[in-house]
Scaffold this motif. Structure first.
Motif, PDB file in Angstrom:
ATOM      1  N   ARG A  29       0.719  -1.127  -0.006  1.00  0.00           N
ATOM      2  CA  ARG A  29      -0.035  -0.074  -0.080  1.00  0.00           C
ATOM      3  C   ARG A  29       0.910   1.345  -0.085  1.00  0.00           C
ATOM      4  O   ARG A  29       0.588   2.351  -0.709  1.00  0.00           O
ATOM      5  N   ASP A  64      -2.054   4.824   2.377  1.00  0.00           N
ATOM      6  CA  ASP A  64      -2.416   5.050   3.696  1.00  0.00           C
ATOM      7  C   ASP A  64      -1.857   6.386   4.255  1.00  0.00           C
ATOM      8  O   ASP A  64      -1.786   6.604   5.546  1.00  0.00           O
ATOM      9  N   GLY A 108      -1.083   1.538   7.500  1.00  0.00           N
ATOM     10  CA  GLY A 108      -2.358   0.761   7.715  1.00  0.00           C
ATOM     11  C   GLY A 108      -3.399   1.346   8.740  1.00  0.00           C
ATOM     12  O   GLY A 108      -4.595   1.040   8.905  1.00  0.00           O
ATOM     13  N   GLU A 153      -6.115   3.739   7.557  1.00  0.00           N
ATOM     14  CA  GLU A 153      -7.271   2.939   7.125  1.00  0.00           C
ATOM     15  C   GLU A 153      -8.240   2.101   7.975  1.00  0.00           C
ATOM     16  O   GLU A 153      -9.361   2.380   8.015  1.00  0.00           O
TER      17      GLU A 153
END
Length: 213
Positions: A111, A117, A182, A185
């Motif tokens: 990601r 993020d 993360g 998120e």
């Protein structure tokens, strides 16, 4: 330039995590940063034989001082079995890259290829990610239920250990470079109400303790 330092890329480097100063243990997932101004012209051909994901060219990243960073690529290697630092460093040296780092969260690392993020950073396009050697980007991009639960536990421990009593402070941390990939998120996806109530309870407990003094 006469004083330019030349690096001998044939010399193996010391296995030491720059953050903890401890050696890296063997692991399945590793990351390498490849800089355009030092990488050989055929660097991508060299890495294609490995199970690898390559980020879009990061040419719009900015330092804390507001200066443009050197254009670079983030490279993730993901194997079915564990690899040693020495094995990955051999690949990194072929790319004329800094020492590799072990990845704790494959999903978070993938990601980060586009700053998914990190909304405060430039957002690169996911379709510009290139994958070779059987690397499944779509699968890696999805946080499993187990990953989410573990991440939520870590967030709760962080709130408790740091005595966070305001959601804004925790949100700002999740947006910072120091937060694990993360967390933002997880905070905004479906857990905002739960974390808000947990932090509120933390505040009430803290307030009660202050009043009893």
């Amino acid at each position: 330039m006469e004083n330019e330092i030349k690096i001998d890329w044939t010399v193996p480097r010391e296995n030491k995590n720059p953050k903890t100063k401890q050696p890296y243990k063997r692991g399945r997932n590793w990351t390498i940063v490849v800089y355009l101004d030092s990488a050989p012209s055929n660097w991508e051909s060299i890495i294609k034989q490995e199970p690898v994901a390559i980020s879009p060219l990061h040419d719009k990243d900015i330092t804390e001082d507001g200066e443009r960073k050197n254009p670079h690529y983030h490279v993730i290697l993901s194997y079915k079995g564990n690899k040693s630092f020495e094995q990955i460093d051999e690949i990194a040296r072929l790319l004329h890259a800094p020492i590799p780092q072990r990845v704790n969260s494959l999903t978070g690392a993938v990601r980060y290829l586009t700053h998914m993020d990190n909304p405060e950073k430039y957002q690169y396009e996911s379709f510009d990610i290139r994958a070779y050697g059987g690397f499944d980007v779509d699968s890696a991009l999805s946080l499993s239920t187990g990953d989410k639960r573990q991440m939520l536990r870590e967030m709760i421990d962080f709130i408790k250990d740091n005595e966070i009593i305001h959601l804004v402070d925790f949100t700002n941390y999740c947006l910072s470079d120091n937060a694990p990939a993360g967390w933002f998120e997880i905070l905004t996806e479906r857990n905002t109400l739960f974390l808000k109530e947990y932090i509120k309870s933390n505040w009430q407990k803290y307030k009660s303790g202050e009043e009893m003094k």
